[in-house]
Design an enzyme around this catalytic site. Structure first.
Site, PDB file in Angstrom:
ATOM      1  N   ASP A  14       0.883  -1.161   0.000  1.00 21.57           N
ATOM      2  CA  ASP A  14       0.000   0.000   0.000  1.00 21.57           C
ATOM      3  C   ASP A  14       0.922   1.213   0.000  1.00 21.57           C
ATOM      4  OD1 ASP A  14      -2.186   1.763   0.336  1.00 21.57           O
ATOM      5  OD2 ASP A  14      -1.939   1.725   2.511  1.00 21.57           O
ATOM      6  N   GLU A  74      -1.278  -1.427  -4.608  1.00 24.56           N
ATOM      7  CA  GLU A  74      -2.476  -0.612  -4.764  1.00 24.56           C
ATOM      8  C   GLU A  74      -2.159   0.557  -5.685  1.00 24.56           C
ATOM      9  OE1 GLU A  74      -5.072   2.202  -1.883  1.00 24.56           O
ATOM     10  OE2 GLU A  74      -4.996   0.096  -1.269  1.00 24.56           O
ATOM     11  N   ASP A 149      -2.204   0.742   7.422  1.00 26.29           N
ATOM     12  CA  ASP A 149      -1.485   0.677   6.151  1.00 26.29           C
ATOM     13  C   ASP A 149      -0.905  -0.726   5.956  1.00 26.29           C
ATOM     14  OD1 ASP A 149      -1.009   3.907   5.537  1.00 26.29           O
ATOM     15  OD2 ASP A 149      -1.024   3.373   7.661  1.00 26.29           O
TER      16      ASP A 149
END
Length: 188
Positions: A14, A74, A149
């Site tokens: 991420d 992502e 996260d």
């Protein structure tokens, strides 16, 4: 027919310029197992270029430690702040460069796609995603990270794992109707 995957390691990331989350899954057969999850904390670095260097170093270190076969990351979503978008894109690019420097294939997933794959809801909260991952991977409450996260990085890896088993249209089919017509025994 594709043979089932014997063993595969997926690194999920991420991207972030303040906190970057990651998760590492080991897939044995068709069963995912958590190897690691955590964050790269970049808050102490004031200089954006220094942050990018630290992202490259830390992602390279994670790659050296776990030797992932694939990277799931992502994709940045469209925000109103262009400067934030640019910085996030750079952070993602540097993480991707670390994987590319070791010939690791990369797949990008939109945040909506990841949330949908994990929870069935594209608008799910970070807490809902973390809760589902905790249940699916049997993670102890005490092992759950402080920063979401980390679970977002793990979610990218888990989403990629789920995509591995999806059928893809083989050449010779002009869509699902054609597939069904040519394979009536495979449809109930």
């Amino acid at each position: 027919m594709n043979q089932p995957v014997k063993e595969k390691i997926i690194l999920g990331i991420d991207p972030g310029t303040t906190i970057m989350g990651y998760g590492v899954l080991k897939i044995v057969g068709n069963k995912p197992e958590l190897l690691a999850m955590g964050v790269i904390d970049l808050r102490k670095y004031g200089n954006h270029y220094l942050k990018l260097m630290k992202i490259f170093e830390r992602v390279s270190g994670i790659i050296e430690s776990f030797l992932p076969d694939e990277l799931a990351i992502e994709a940045p979503f469209f925000g109103k702040n262009v400067q934030s978008m640019l910085k996030l894109g750079r952070a993602q690019g540097v993480a991707m460069a670390a994987a590319l420097s070791r010939d690791i294939p990369i797949t990008e997933y939109a945040p909506l796609k990841i949330k949908m794959a994990i929870t069935g809801n594209g608008k799910a909260s970070k807490e809902q995603v973390a809760d589902m991952l905790q249940r699916m991977l049997h993670i102890q409450k005490s092992e759950m990270p402080v920063f979401m996260d980390a679970t977002d990085g793990l979610a990218a890896a888990y989403c990629h794992f789920l995509q591995m088993g999806r059928p893809t249209l083989e050449k010779g089919y002009n869509g699902w109707k054609d597939f069904i017509n040519k394979n009536p025994d495979r449809v109930k």
